[in-house]
Design a protein around this motif. Structure first.
Motif, PDB file in Angstrom:
ATOM      1  N   THR A 174     -10.785  23.556  -8.679  1.00  0.00           N
ATOM      2  CA  THR A 174     -12.195  23.117  -8.653  1.00  0.00           C
ATOM      3  C   THR A 174     -13.158  24.230  -8.267  1.00  0.00           C
ATOM      4  O   THR A 174     -14.336  23.950  -8.003  1.00  0.00           O
ATOM      5  N   ASP A 183     -14.858  26.384  -9.818  1.00  0.00           N
ATOM      6  CA  ASP A 183     -16.057  26.567 -10.637  1.00  0.00           C
ATOM      7  C   ASP A 183     -16.796  25.257 -10.897  1.00  0.00           C
ATOM      8  O   ASP A 183     -17.656  25.177 -11.778  1.00  0.00           O
ATOM      9  N   ARG A 184     -16.467  24.238 -10.149  1.00  0.00           N
ATOM     10  CA  ARG A 184     -17.101  22.927 -10.355  1.00  0.00           C
ATOM     11  C   ARG A 184     -18.080  22.630  -9.225  1.00  0.00           C
ATOM     12  O   ARG A 184     -17.956  23.148  -8.114  1.00  0.00           O
ATOM     13  N   ASN A 185     -19.019  21.773  -9.524  1.00  0.00           N
ATOM     14  CA  ASN A 185     -20.047  21.405  -8.551  1.00  0.00           C
ATOM     15  C   ASN A 185     -19.547  20.251  -7.686  1.00  0.00           C
ATOM     16  O   ASN A 185     -19.511  19.097  -8.122  1.00  0.00           O
ATOM     17  N   VAL A 195     -15.813  14.870  -9.650  1.00  0.00           N
ATOM     18  CA  VAL A 195     -14.941  15.989  -9.991  1.00  0.00           C
ATOM     19  C   VAL A 195     -13.519  15.432 -10.087  1.00  0.00           C
ATOM     20  O   VAL A 195     -12.889  15.119  -9.082  1.00  0.00           O
TER      21      VAL A 195
END
Length: 309
Positions: A100, A102-104, A111
């Motif tokens: 995760t 590179d995830r917000n 997510v």
């Protein structure tokens, strides 16, 4: 007759023959199908994400991979360890952090994560049932009927006579069990190095792990020696500790605390040596692995070479 020089065994290396065998995607997919009753045929569907050379809380994991949005973490154990759920928690935390990165994580959108599964394959000498469930909540000081944080790991005993259906479904696992069993049996009546050599020779001749052992004979031999001797040494240490406690009348809790302290020190040293061995294997320096086993000064030189402190 020329005297054959034996390789003195050091008790500082925690090798994993299991990891060596199942780093191959084809063998790993065969194991996954056997465990889960699935019929996947394409090894490229596997996304292997084992934590290699990553030390987190002084630990590393054996095999982890994703297939069909499911994240599987497999561990092999030759000694019983009730703390594996906690170790799995550290592993999965690290893996999810990588997945995760590179995830917000602060937005309104979920997510999504691959569903985890935790498996332990046990082939030690302790008499354990075919199947056990180890829970993170078992380690809580205050029991909670509905713990806010739980992690469940299944432990399967793969010793002879245990989980035979699973081993029939995965020939590689069956062969691995047969090979390690032979090593342990022969080591009861002959020097460990001879026991490993005899087991390797017989298994190649009988088609047991034939391809793997033929291609990796020297490395498999050195790893088997270290791995088996480490497990034997841990058993002896525990037995000596219990005897010492009986003779001196020490309380069980104090003895356990002393053993835990010794084990922490051994674990740190095993990690250093394991890191060195992995680097040597990556450079195909098998002869240096053998030399390091019998020469402490050379071993220290290699540790300095790789800047392992």
């Amino acid at each position: 007759m020329k005297e054959v020089k034996k390789v003195p065994v050091k008790r500082t290396y925690r090798a994993s023959l299991f990891e060596m065998i199942f780093r191959n995607k084809k063998e790993l997919l065969e194991l996954y199908n056997a465990v889960n009753g699935t019929k996947y045929t394409d090894p490229d569907q596997l996304e292997v994400n084992t934590l290699k050379n990553v030390i987190y809380m002084s630990m590393y994991n054996d095999v982890s991979f994703i297939i069909d949005s499911r994240l599987s973490l497999y561990e092999h154990q030759s000694t019983y360890n009730p703390n594996l759920p906690l170790r799995f928690l550290f592993y999965i935390s690290d893996l999810y952090s990588v997945i995760t990165k590179d995830r917000n994580l602060y937005g309104e959108k979920k997510v999504m994560l691959p569903t985890p599964n935790f498996l332990i394959l046990f082939n030690g000498s302790k008499n354990l049932p075919e199947r056990m469930e180890l829970n993170l909540s078992d380690l809580y000081e205050i029991p909670d009927l509905e713990p806010s944080l739980e992690l469940k790991a299944v432990m399967l005993n793969i010793n002879p006579g245990k989980n035979e259906a699973l081993k029939e479904a995965c020939k590689t696992l069956k062969d691995y069990t047969e090979y390690t069993w032979r090593v342990s049996q022969y080591a009861e009546t002959m020097p460990l190095e001879d026991a490993v050599e005899q087991a390797i020779g017989e298994c190649i001749q009988e088609g047991i792990l034939k391809e793997f052992l033929s291609k990796n004979r020297a490395e498999a031999k050195s790893v088997s020696i270290y791995e088996y001797d480490e497990a034997r040494h841990m058993r002896q240490t525990r037995e000596e500790g219990r005897e010492e406690g009986r003779e001196e009348g020490r309380e069980e809790g104090r003895e356990e605390g002393r053993e835990e302290g010794r084990e922490e020190g051994r674990e740190e040293e095993r990690l250093r040596i394991n890191s060195m061995i992995q680097k040597l294997v990556a450079q195909n320096r098998v002869e240096d692995i053998i030399k390091a086993a019998e020469n402490q000064e050379f071993q220290n030189k290699l540790l300095r070479e790789f800047n392992i402190v």
